[in-house]
Scaffold this active site. Structure first.
Site, PDB file in Angstrom:
ATOM      1  N   THR A 369      41.616   6.274  53.680  1.00 49.90           N
ATOM      2  CA  THR A 369      40.689   5.999  54.767  1.00 49.90           C
ATOM      3  C   THR A 369      39.797   7.223  54.761  1.00 49.90           C
ATOM      4  OG1 THR A 369      42.249   4.651  55.956  1.00 49.90           O
ATOM      5  CG2 THR A 369      40.673   5.813  57.333  1.00 49.90           C
ATOM      6  N   THR A 387      37.514   2.483  56.976  1.00 51.93           N
ATOM      7  CA  THR A 387      38.490   2.320  55.903  1.00 51.93           C
ATOM      8  C   THR A 387      38.424   0.966  55.208  1.00 51.93           C
ATOM      9  OG1 THR A 387      40.884   2.466  55.465  1.00 51.93           O
ATOM     10  CG2 THR A 387      40.252   1.376  57.490  1.00 51.93           C
ATOM     11  N   ASP A 411      47.563  -4.637  57.834  1.00 53.22           N
ATOM     12  CA  ASP A 411      47.853  -3.877  59.060  1.00 53.22           C
ATOM     13  C   ASP A 411      48.434  -4.761  60.161  1.00 53.22           C
ATOM     14  OD1 ASP A 411      47.333  -1.352  58.217  1.00 53.22           O
ATOM     15  OD2 ASP A 411      45.379  -1.149  59.193  1.00 53.22           O
ATOM     16  N   SER A 441      45.866   2.772  63.261  1.00 48.54           N
ATOM     17  CA  SER A 441      46.292   4.114  63.677  1.00 48.54           C
ATOM     18  C   SER A 441      45.105   5.072  63.699  1.00 48.54           C
ATOM     19  CB  SER A 441      47.338   4.661  62.708  1.00 48.54           C
ATOM     20  OG  SER A 441      48.468   3.832  62.692  1.00 48.54           O
ATOM     21  N   GLY A 461      45.007   8.478  56.647  1.00 47.60           N
ATOM     22  CA  GLY A 461      46.440   8.700  56.413  1.00 47.60           C
ATOM     23  C   GLY A 461      47.345   7.673  57.041  1.00 47.60           C
TER      24      GLY A 461
END
Ligand code: DON
Length: 560
Positions: A369, A387, A411, A441, A461
């Site tokens: 990302t 991302t 995701d 996230s 990450g």
């Protein structure tokens, strides 16, 4: 005043250059404005826009498109993300241009006839959510742009058409990712020259991407969602078994949300609400450690590490249970951030590590990302994380359009209870539904103090994003590190499940490990690097200190 600052600028840059020999510890400093990203070339594009009188948002749009050319692992027009804008006036907004599930998506779409999860949420055309980036950039420009749209897209057009010198880091990552591209001949030809890999320093052009960017430059986001580019996407989806239709593209909408705002030791922390889990988890963790004097306990001491890891576990357990797209499911945001609840969580932290299976959620997540931070001459700030999800997303390039598709559908909890790409166990609230946004996230964040801008930060990450932001913030606020040291320092990560601490090379001395193990903590076997946090610290005009994360070799800052 501005004239005086202009006069002093060369003196200041000489000073900044002197700092370059110790980039690990001395932040690069600029006077008026600064841009920092995973691509030094893209950062320069942003700085040029600021120098032409563009706002931080103008620069963010130009950097967003430039990264799609120079940092194809994550920079994108085929993905999505979040942008937090804080204007000098104090006005804030969180632009949500996250991908959405196609209309034909269903809860069990990635489960095979044998009842097992397939790899379709990760690889190829079916993995792609409806991309939001181009709409997100257009909305940001519509709200806060000063320069013309076409002037913001043009630098990316030039980079794609004329090419740029292939940085060593990109050449290596394209070679290392050959297996990702090989099943997709168009992508393999674009990024690996069908096996005659690019060498560092060679000129890298992407003509199909250049033409797509020209259309976006000339016709705006409409081209991507309803025009020629939309046509190319739909044609490829039909040919290759993907799910995105013309109706999906036409129906895509950016959502402007109110950022979450929390307090930490006198700072206001302005961060991302759902569909990101990042802001809630960050504020919960900060709340859990605020009552302890981490500065005195010391950086990388077992006391500090224990407390932070225990906070991470508790926040990630809540993430798994409660978080999803608030436009579809109810998320108890107020309860999860209630001071009483956070103090209960803090009280549940003892001297011993609590085994993950005993962490009860309330009521009972490399460099794939990319994040960039910008502050302009007036003090407007932009924090953007966007991302394709996995490195180079789904691996597939839209034929004739030159851009990679995301694999953001992974995701979602494709099978609640089964870990995703990042080993995250997720619940029903994040199950797949048409038009729903998968839980993220990504944690773009801005800090202010006494109403004045202090810090802009964020990271890639996956789930480690949240903990990277948490640690970088604490490195500055509690341990007094300058921004460069704060982003460079080794990190650690715990995401509740698996019940083990991930750690970075050089981050874990034998004594610290022993002390933590004595409390019951378990460590992953091997160290792995995590995140790429690009941050800016400011005390006001005349002081823009930049933290360039050294983990990604192509990273860089630019400014005046
Ligand atoms: O939105 C998310 O949380 C993920 N799609 C982010 C993926 C990511 O950061 C990959 N980078 N290592």
């Amino acid at each position: 005043m501005r004239q005086l600052l202009w006069f002093l600028a060369p003196v200041w840059s000489t000073f900044a250059l002197a700092g370059l020999t110790e980039a690990q510890v001395h932040p690069q400093r600029y006077f008026y404005d600064a841009v920092v990203s995973d691509s030094a070339i893209a950062s320069q594009v942003g700085a040029d826009i600021l120098a032409k009188g563009g706002t931080a948002v103008d620069a963010a749009v130009a950097v967003g498109f430039a990264l799609a050319v120079t940092h194809p692992a994550a920079g994108n027009i085929g993905g999505g993300g979040f942008m937090i804008v804080r204007r000098r006036s104090g006005e804030t907004v969180a632009l949500d241009f996250r991908e959405i599930a196609p209309l034909s998506a269903s809860k069990t779409m990635y489960i095979g006839p044998d009842g097992k999860l397939t790899r379709d949420s990760l690889v190829g055309y079916r993995a792609a959510g409806v991309p939001g980036t181009v709409a997100g950039m257009a909305e940001a420009h519509r709200r806060f742009g000063k320069l013309r749209w076409r002037d913001l897209v043009e630098p990316a057009v030039q980079l794609a058409n004329r090419g740029f010198k292939m940085p060593r880091g990109l050449a290596e990552s394209l070679r290392d990712s050959a297996d990702v591209f090989r099943p997709f001949p168009v992508a393999y030809a674009q990024f690996c020259r069908s096996g005659r890999f690019y060498a560092a320093g060679e000129n890298f052009t992407q003509p199909d991407l250049g033409r797509t960017l020209e259309r976006i430059r000339d016709h705006g986001a409409k081209d991507f969602y309803e025009g020629e580019t939309a046509g190319l996407i739909v044609k490829d989806m039909v040919a290759k078994g993907g799910q995105i239709t013309a109706a999906d593209l036409k129906g895509y909408r950016v959502v402007a949300r109110a950022p979450l705002v929390g307090k930490y030791r006198g700072y206001d922390v302005i961060t991302m609400p759902p569909p990101s889990s990042g802001g809630i988890a960050l504020l919960q963790m900060l709340g859990m450690v605020e009552g302890d004097d981490l500065g005195t306990l010391g950086w990388n001491s077992s006391g500090t590490l224990h407390l932070m890891v225990e906070s991470m576990k508790r926040a990630f357990a809540d993430r798994a249970e409660h978080l999803g797209d608030t436009d579809f499911v109810s998320v108890p945001v107020t309860q999860l951030l209630a001071p009483d609840y956070i103090s209960r969580l803090r009280k549940s932290i003892t001297d011993r590590a609590l085994p993950a299976k005993e962490v009860k959620p309330w009521g009972k997540e490399s460099e794939q990302t990319t994040h960039y931070s910008i502050i302009d001459i007036d003090g407007n700030a932009v924090s953007t994380t966007y991302t394709l999800n996995g490195s180079f997303g789904a691996g597939a390039v839209v034929e004739g359009a030159g851009f990679l598709l995301n694999n953001e559908m992974d995701d979602f909890a494709a099978q609640p209870g089964t870990p995703n790409l990042f080993g995250l166990i997720q619940g029903e609230k994040n199950s797949i539904q048409p038009r729903k946004r998968p839980l993220s996230s990504m944690t773009p964040t801005i800090l202010t103090k006494d109403g004045k801008l202090a810090m802009v930060l964020g990271s890639p990450g996956g789930p480690t994003i949240i903990n990277t932001v948490f640690q970088t913030l604490i490195n500055v606020v509690d341990h007094g590190m300058n921004i460069q040291r704060a982003v460079a320092s080794p990190r650690f990560h715990h995401q509740w499940m698996p019940d083990a601490i991930r750690w970075e090379p050089y981050g874990l001395g034998a004594d610290l490990r022993k002390a933590m193990e004595a409390k019951g903590h378990v460590f992953e076997e091997r160290a792995r690097t995590m995140g790429s946090c690009h941050a800016i610290w400011t005390t006001g005009q005349g002081d823009r200190q930049v933290g360039v994360d050294p983990r990604i070799s192509t990273s860089g800052a630019a400014g005046r």
